[in-house]
Scaffold this motif. Structure first.
Motif, mmCIF file in Angstrom:
data_model
loop_
_atom_site.group_PDB
_atom_site.id
_atom_site.type_symbol
_atom_site.label_atom_id
_atom_site.label_comp_id
_atom_site.label_asym_id
_atom_site.label_seq_id
_atom_site.Cartn_x
_atom_site.Cartn_y
_atom_site.Cartn_z
ATOM 1 N N GLU A 1 -8.929 -2.299 6.641
ATOM 2 C CA GLU A 1 -8.853 -3.259 5.540
ATOM 3 C C GLU A 1 -7.416 -3.328 5.000
ATOM 4 N N ALA A 2 -6.785 -2.149 4.894
ATOM 5 C CA ALA A 2 -5.419 -2.099 4.370
ATOM 6 C C ALA A 2 -4.457 -2.862 5.272
ATOM 7 N N ILE A 3 -4.690 -2.783 6.584
ATOM 8 C CA ILE A 3 -3.815 -3.488 7.525
ATOM 9 C C ILE A 3 -3.868 -4.993 7.255
ATOM 10 N N TRP B 1 1.496 -7.790 14.733
ATOM 11 C CA TRP B 1 2.398 -6.625 14.709
ATOM 12 C C TRP B 1 1.649 -5.323 14.949
ATOM 13 N N MET B 2 0.429 -5.299 14.475
ATOM 14 C CA MET B 2 -0.371 -4.080 14.641
ATOM 15 C C MET B 2 -0.731 -3.883 16.114
ATOM 16 N N LEU B 3 -1.098 -4.964 16.754
ATOM 17 C CA LEU B 3 -1.429 -4.886 18.179
ATOM 18 C C LEU B 3 -0.207 -4.411 18.964
ATOM 19 N N GLU B 4 0.927 -4.972 18.638
ATOM 20 C CA GLU B 4 2.166 -4.611 19.325
ATOM 21 C C GLU B 4 2.448 -3.103 19.159
ATOM 22 N N GLU C 1 2.298 -5.029 4.065
ATOM 23 C CA GLU C 1 3.665 -4.565 3.811
ATOM 24 C C GLU C 1 3.703 -3.055 3.599
ATOM 25 N N LEU C 2 2.725 -2.577 2.825
ATOM 26 C CA LEU C 2 2.668 -1.136 2.558
ATOM 27 C C LEU C 2 2.405 -0.362 3.850
ATOM 28 N N VAL C 3 1.461 -0.835 4.613
ATOM 29 C CA VAL C 3 1.105 -0.122 5.841
ATOM 30 C C VAL C 3 2.288 -0.114 6.796
ATOM 31 N N LYS C 4 2.900 -1.287 6.953
ATOM 32 C CA LYS C 4 4.047 -1.408 7.862
ATOM 33 C C LYS C 4 5.165 -0.454 7.455
ATOM 34 N N LYS C 5 5.361 -0.350 6.146
ATOM 35 C CA LYS C 5 6.467 0.457 5.640
ATOM 36 C C LYS C 5 6.283 1.939 5.963
ATOM 37 N N THR D 1 -5.409 8.277 8.960
ATOM 38 C CA THR D 1 -5.352 8.266 7.507
ATOM 39 C C THR D 1 -3.905 8.251 7.042
ATOM 40 N N LEU D 2 -3.657 7.461 6.044
ATOM 41 C CA LEU D 2 -2.304 7.360 5.488
ATOM 42 C C LEU D 2 -2.409 7.426 3.969
ATOM 43 N N ILE D 3 -1.708 8.395 3.398
ATOM 44 C CA ILE D 3 -1.722 8.536 1.942
ATOM 45 C C ILE D 3 -0.293 8.443 1.423
ATOM 46 N N VAL D 4 -0.085 7.536 0.503
ATOM 47 C CA VAL D 4 1.250 7.368 -0.066
ATOM 48 C C VAL D 4 1.186 7.648 -1.561
#
Ligand SMILES: Nc1ncnc2c1ncn2[C@@H]1O[C@H](COP(=O)(O)OP(=O)(O)O)[C@@H](O)[C@H]1O
Ligand SMILES: [Mg+2]
Lengths: 252, 478
Positions: free
Chosen positions: B154-156, B47-50, B161-165, B221-224
């Motif tokens: 690493e998170a990916i 999914w990440m590649l896509e 699920e978190l990253v995708k969201k 960077t992604l911060i939630v």
């Protein structure tokens, strides 16, 4: 301590100092009086190396060195202090930071250790008290929003902190009421010592009632035209500067 | 005066150095194949590649923006290599003796301890050293609080699920040219997740992720921050890091859910290029946060590096009562160009935003503030206050201010103040007459000018930022 010989200086191409001579020995207080535009402030700026003030002839020695060779900050660290006629504001820089940096720069030059935070604070508080400024002035920006009188007292506080050997006070009395004037004078008097000299520039005799000069000089048209003791200041007060016109005509 | 100032500011970049030839690097060029290889190197799920490929396809149809107040030669995106592995231990300097002494001098002035200098300079260290234990205790403490702080790659893999969201929800893949490029080729960056109600027990700093030295030119960077949580995040470090990439296009996304707060501080100190503007980093960054109900996002930045800076950390104030803040110091000198500012998009009711921007220009540089304050139709009672101050050092530099205000709600209030001042001869003379040298005098005046922003920085950072400005303004004679 200070020996000025045949000093000529230009500002923006105009000759303002036209052959000024003066000798100041350690511990002496010299008052310089004179009409507006005579070149009093110019003398202060020339002695402290302000850029726009160009020396064209003459010699100035200070503590056995050629003063004219030194840059502004070098002269300051060597012990020349100028209390400004119109102190400028430096927004956002606290008096405390400013004083601390300055004091330590000067101390470093003298081969002294930087003051510890505690020692610095102690001295700064004492100096504040001496010139009757509340302690929160230390936290405020340099001259930021200070009244005219507060700015003048702040200059004296800086002088006390920096312990210079030659103090040039440029109209430190102008715009002050009598109480503030006394505070300034007390501050200055507290600093008088055998190895510290003062050049007190003033337009009025009044200040000299509180700071007793050893010598009084009249500066007019870029030269010292008359020198004497404290009584000369009284004469000026009585007769104003009108007699200078005659003097100039006479010498012309 | 101006001559003295010229001398004082025309310093050499103290962190410049020549790098060794890198072996483990993709050949220049960008196509779908390169993206597949990046994704493979990172061991990413399909999914990440896509996601990347879609970003790439959009990017191909996009035009590079030209509206900023910047001038530079066109960038050939096929001439850039899009993957370069972190230097292997054997390619790195073996000890500080092999590191450019200029760089070390800067570290010294900043008061950075020796072992930290080694980390920053990329010295190979396979033995245990002090900081490792620091990092370990740091990790343990975070884990206890349930905070996730790891490289995004690493998170990916670990938290898909978190990253995708959240990935791309704040800065969509097609947001702008540089964001699309980043989405296609990003190689690393940080991921932070703060669980509901948790106050992150320490300042999070990329610096602690020392295993990831070469964070790369396309950082993501992604911060939630979950409901009611708090985090303070420091990006970069006042000390210049090794960096061999010319083009940087980072994306930072902040998600501040109800009642949460994210404080994001940056110090950017990359190579600005030489006196003639040769070399130097091009920095095109997209930073944005979404604040939900009662949430707060605060951006603080100190920008002294890069040849070109294009950067507008923004807040979308979607929730009612949400708060956005932007505090910025941008210093340009020599031939640096900066076009930076912020966007505050007020959507919710009673949303408030504050913008304090301090631009300092010296040399032949150009410094532009560009800000947008937008009040949406539902932003009843929303308020903005903007203060934009420029300080000029010398007379060959330029400052520009471009404030844009769009208000679709008559009850919203927008205030804007702007000033331009110079470092005056009188101020310099006063400082010098009190014994300070010209460099100290300038840096003190500049620091005073920046005070309102520095006080927003975490304490230690603020002290270092002050020193950094001083070094940045210093003459070549140190
Ligand atoms: N920066 C300057 N630029 C141009 N003229 C100046 C400047 N400073 C002083 N002058 C001129 O020099 C003369 C002496 O000024 P000043 O030294 O300030 O006199 P005083 O302090 O005795 O009143 C005046 O004619 C004044 O206009
Ligand atoms: Mg005067």
């Amino acid at each position: 301590m200070l020996k000025i010989e045949g000093l000529h200086a230009n500002v923006e191409g105009n000759e303002i100092l036209k052959g000024l001579d003066m000798t100041v020995n350690p511990g002496e207080v010299h008052a310089i009086m004179g009409p507006n535009g005579a070149g009093k402030s110019t003398l202060g700026y020339v002695l402290s190396a302000r850029e726009e003030y160009e020396v064209t002839a003459g010699k100035v020695s200070f503590k056995e060195q050629d003063l004219l060779e030194l840059e502004v900050d070098e002269r300051a660290r060597a012990g020349v202090f100028l209390a400004f006629q119109y102190p400028v504001e430096i927004p956002g820089v606290s008096n405390m930071e400013f004083l601390k940096e300055s004091v330590n720069a000067v101390r470093k030059e003298r081969g002294q250790e930087a003051l510890t935070a505690a020692e610095f604070l102690k001295r700064a508080k004492e100096a504040c008290k001496q010139v009757n400024l509340p302690l929160d002035f230390l936290k405020r920006g340099v001259n930021e929003g200070f009244s005219g009188g507060e700015k003048k007292r702040n200059e004296i506080m800086q002088m006390i902190m920096l312990e210079p050997t030659l103090c040039i006070l440029d109209e430190s009395d102008s715009g002050l009421d009598i109480d503030a004037l006394k505070v300034v004078a007390d501050g200055v008097n507290s600093q008088r010592s055998d190895d510290r000299s003062f050049i007190v520039i003033t337009h009025y005799q009044r200040l000299l009632d509180f700071i007793k000069p050893d010598f009084v000089h009249i500066l007019a048209d870029g030269k010292i035209v008359k020198s004497g003791g404290p009584e000369l200041a009284k004469e000026v007060e009585a007769s104003g500067y009108a007699w200078l016109e005659n003097h100039e005509e006479a010498s012309a | 005066m101006s001559e003295q100032i010229e001398q004082a500011i025309s310093r050499e970049y103290e962190a410049g150095f020549v790098s060794d030839i890198e072996s483990d690097t993709f050949p220049p060029g960008l196509d779908e194949d390169v993206i597949r290889r990046i994704s493979k190197m990172k061991d990413e799920p399909e999914w990440m590649l896509e996601w990347r490929l879609q970003a790439f396809r959009s990017w191909q149809k996009m035009e590079e923006p030209d509206w900023a107040h910047l001038g530079y030669e066109p960038i050939d995106y096929q001439e850039i290599s899009y993957y370069s592995a972190p230097k292997s231990m054997k390619d790195r300097p073996k000890s500080l003796d092999e590191v450019d002494p200029e760089l070390l001098r800067t570290y010294e002035k900043l008061g950075i301890p020796l072992h930290e200098q080694e980390v920053l300079a990329g010295v190979a260290m396979d033995v245990v050293f002090d900081s490792v234990s620091v990092v370990t205790t740091f990790r343990e403490k975070l884990a206890e609080a349930g905070v996730i702080f790891c490289p995004i790659s690493e998170a990916i893999r670990e938290y898909p699920e978190l990253v995708k969201k959240y990935l791309g929800t704040v800065v969509p893949r097609t947001d702008n040219f540089f964001a699309a490029l980043n989405s296609a080729v990003f190689t690393d960056g940080s991921f932070v997740y703060i669980p509901k109600g948790v106050r992150c027990p320490m300042e999070l700093s990329t610096y602690f992720r020392i295993n990831e030295l070469n964070t790369g030119q396309f950082e993501r960077t992604l911060i939630v921050a979950e409901e009611g949580s708090y985090v303070s995040y420091l990006e970069g470090c006042t000390a210049p890091m090794r960096d061999e990439n010319q083009l940087h296009a980072a994306v930072v996304e902040l998600v501040a859910l109800d009642n949460s707060e994210i404080k994001y501080s940056t110090v950017q100190n990359w190579y600005p290029g030489d006196e003639n503007g040769v070399g130097g980093i091009y920095n095109f960054v997209t930073k944005r946060g979404v604040a939900e109900t009662n949430a707060k996002i605060s951006w603080t930045q100190v920008e002294t590096g890069s040849a070109i800076t294009w950067k507008y950390p923004s807040c979308i104030l979607r929730g009612d009562n949400s708060v956005g803040e932007f505090y910025s110091v941008a210093l340009t000198r020599a031939r640096q160009q900066a076009d930076t500012g912020t966007k505050m998009i007020h959507l919710g009711k009673n949303t408030t935003s504050t913008i304090i921007s301090k631009g300092i220009s010296a040399g032949n540089s150009s410094n532009a503030y560009r800000g947008l304050v937008k009040m949406g139709p539902n932003a009843d009672g929303a308020r903005n206050f903007t203060e934009c101050d420029s300080l000029l050092i010398g007379d060959t530099c330029a400052a520009h201010t471009f404030p844009y205000i769009e208000s679709a709600n008559p009850s919203a209030i927008v205030e804007h103040e702007a000033t331009t001042s110079t470092v005056s001869d009188d101020q310099l003379f006063l400082c010098q007459q009190r014994g300070l040298d010209i460099e100290k005098a300038i840096s003190m005046i500049v620091n005073g000018f920046c005070k309102d922003v520095f006080r927003e920085l975490p304490m230690e950072f603020a002290v270092e930022a002050g020193k950094l400005l001083e070094i940045s303004l210093e003459g070549s004679v140190g």
